[in-house]
Design an enzyme around this catalytic site. Structure first.
Site, mmCIF file in Angstrom:
data_model
loop_
_atom_site.group_PDB
_atom_site.id
_atom_site.type_symbol
_atom_site.label_atom_id
_atom_site.label_comp_id
_atom_site.label_asym_id
_atom_site.label_seq_id
_atom_site.Cartn_x
_atom_site.Cartn_y
_atom_site.Cartn_z
ATOM 1 C CE LYS A 164 35.761 63.450 20.008
ATOM 2 N NZ LYS A 164 36.878 62.899 19.517
ATOM 3 C CB CYS B 167 37.199 48.726 27.301
ATOM 4 S SG CYS B 167 35.819 47.149 26.050
ATOM 5 C CD GLU C 247 40.365 50.985 31.319
ATOM 6 O OE1 GLU C 247 40.072 49.533 31.105
ATOM 7 O OE2 GLU C 247 40.069 51.515 32.115
ATOM 8 C CD GLU D 96 32.462 49.189 26.195
ATOM 9 O OE1 GLU D 96 33.625 49.443 27.207
ATOM 10 O OE2 GLU D 96 32.917 49.391 25.358
#
Length: 499
Positions: free
Chosen positions: A191, A302, A401, A267
């Site tokens: 996906k 990331c 973040e 992750e």
């Protein structure tokens, strides 16, 4: 060759490009069962690229059925390792033949510079090849038993793997997930993010051409709360592999518990510290690396080095160098090979980044450069490289973040303080360390709570080393032989020989 293409060449190729917009289920490209679609928008221009099939639970159920049937038939799961290897090598070769097209799809879909996309494609192709080459080189084990017994430890595929990948490195993250899962013999349902589905759908066609059996690799474009949730709740999906936000990762673990206790490898987010000590060799070179660590891919990374920790004795001189390098990294047309930064993926993320910048100013951080939207391309979503100094751990830009080109600079006076600042985070995906003192390097590397530590570089590594985090950055590892272990099961066979 791609390296010789000009801005005009890429614009021409983009105009000639066509898009596959249907889901790939079983061995056919089909519309979503509901008939629903969503828009794919070029964030550099605001123009619509295509309308893409929006899959939901019904499509997931169909794909899972095909995947399980293929696994049970053994079309791939029991295929000889050498034959699986050759099929994956054919896929890698086809990807290389279409490298410009695949790179363009990611650039148009999510706004990254074409040069960055080409680098991603090289990494994706290398990943598929690496995993293909490992297939016939992994051995089982014979346990150390007495003469009356024989203990075998076999490694078998799990079954059906659901892979949910992010939008910031669309095809490279796809390769990291599907490469080891396919190599281990599983059926894989991918996906892609609804923000960047086009390269995954093109990959499905290439996988079909490479000869992967029906049901072994399928692609379901759609949203996380529909298709992603259905994959996570499916009682017939054996493993879920995800890269994305920590919040979504936590939801997926809950869905796994509510269903069949499927394995979940995550992750997730990061707020990576980049530590610069006064004894580093070349301040200007390190400053350039520090700027690249946060501004590469518009900061939508990331492991972005979003927290810059600098020893106070050199901080002002170092920050000045970072600011000078930031000036050379302004966003531009993603189709221009000279552009270092491209567009922000969509209006939601664009607004989120600007909100964090406003909050940083309001909380008292010193805005040294940037901080505003810019318009190198009319109608596009761009943010200038932004640097805040005098940031404290309590500020949102110092803890959360941002996922954009926003650098938070901290000062420290001692090694102990640097380590404490670096570890003062719920995340632990990556960390950087710049020093020429080998004793310090060994001490600090061991004390940093991070899945990976880059010493005198940022984001170094290749397919031979694992990639992943600790704490709320997730679990499990992408890349290297370790990733294959996550997509396989150990089976013990104990034979009695003395009867």
């Amino acid at each position: 060759m791609s390296a010789n293409l000009t801005h005009a060449d890429w614009q021409r190729l983009a105009g000639e490009l066509s898009f596959e917009t249907r889901a790939y289920i079983g061995d056919a490209f089909v519309e979503a069962a509901s008939g629903e679609t969503f828009e794919a928008i070029n964030p550099a221009t605001g123009q619509r690229l295509a309308r893409v099939a929006s899959c939901d639970a019904a499509d997931v159920e169909a794909a899972v059925g095909h995947a399980r049937a293929a696994f049970n038939r053994g079309d791939w799961s029991r295929l000889a390792p050498g034959a699986r290897k050759q099929a994956m090598l054919r896929l890698a070769a086809l990807m290389e033949m279409h490298i410009n097209e695949l790179a363009l799809l990611d650039t148009l879909d999510m706004g990254k510079p074409i040069g960055s996309s080409l680098g991603d494609m090289a990494g994706a192709i290398g990943c598929i090849r690496y995993n293909a080459e490992t297939i016939d080189k992994l051995y089982g084990e014979v346990a150390p038993t007495g003469e009356e017994s024989l203990g075998l430890v076999l490694r078998e595929p799990l079954g059906v793997v659901g892979s949910i990948v992010p939008w910031n490195f669309p095809l490279m993250m796809t390769a990291w997930k599907i490469g080891p899962a396919l190599a281990a013999g599983n059926s894989v349902i991918l996906k892609p993010s609804e923000k960047s589905p086009l390269s995954a759908l093109r990959l499905a066609r290439l996988a079909q051409e490479a000869g992967l059996p029906a049901g072994v690799f399928q692609v379901l474009p759609g949203f996380g709360h529909t298709a992603g949730k259905a994959l996570a709740l499916s009682m017939d999906v054996d493993c879920l592999s995800f890269t994305g936000s920590t919040g979504v990762g936590k939801q997926l673990m809950q869905y796994a518990g509510q269903s069949n206790l499927k394995r979940v490898y995550l992750e997730c987010g990061g707020k990576s510290p980049n530590l610069v000590f006064a004894d580093c060799r070349d301040l200007d070179a390190v400053a350039r690396h520090a700027a690249e660590a946060i501004f590469h891919n518009q900061g939508e990374v990331c492991i972005a080095g979003s927290r810059l920790l600098v020893e106070n004795s050199i901080r002002e001189a170092f920050v000045e160098r970072v600011l000078a390098h930031a000036e050379t990294m302004q966003p531009g047309d993603p189709l221009d090979p000279a552009s270092f930064m491209g567009a922000i993926v969509d209006a939601t993320q664009h607004a989120r980044i600007l909100d964090y910048i406003r909050q940083g100013v309001a909380e008292g951080a010193n805005l040294r450069t940037g901080g505003q939207a810019v318009s190198p391309v009319a109608g596009g979503l761009f943010v200038a490289p932004t640097v805040f100094d005098n940031v404290t751990p309590q500020m949102a830009i110092g803890r959360e973040e941002v996922f954009g080109p926003v650098l938070a600079v901290f000062g420290f006076d001692s090694e102990e303080q640097a380590v404490a600042l670096a570890n003062d985070s719920e995340y632990g995906l990556a960390a950087g360390l710049w020093s020429q003192d080998i004793d310090r390097i060994m001490r600090v590397s061991r004390r940093l709570h991070s899945g990976q530590v880059f010493v005198n570089n940022w984001a170094g590594g290749d397919m031979t080393v694992p990639f992943g985090g600790v704490k709320q950055s997730g679990n499990g590892r992408d890349k290297s032989h370790h990733s294959l272990a996550e997509y396989s099961e150990l089976k013990t066979v104990w034979m009695s020989l003395a009867t």
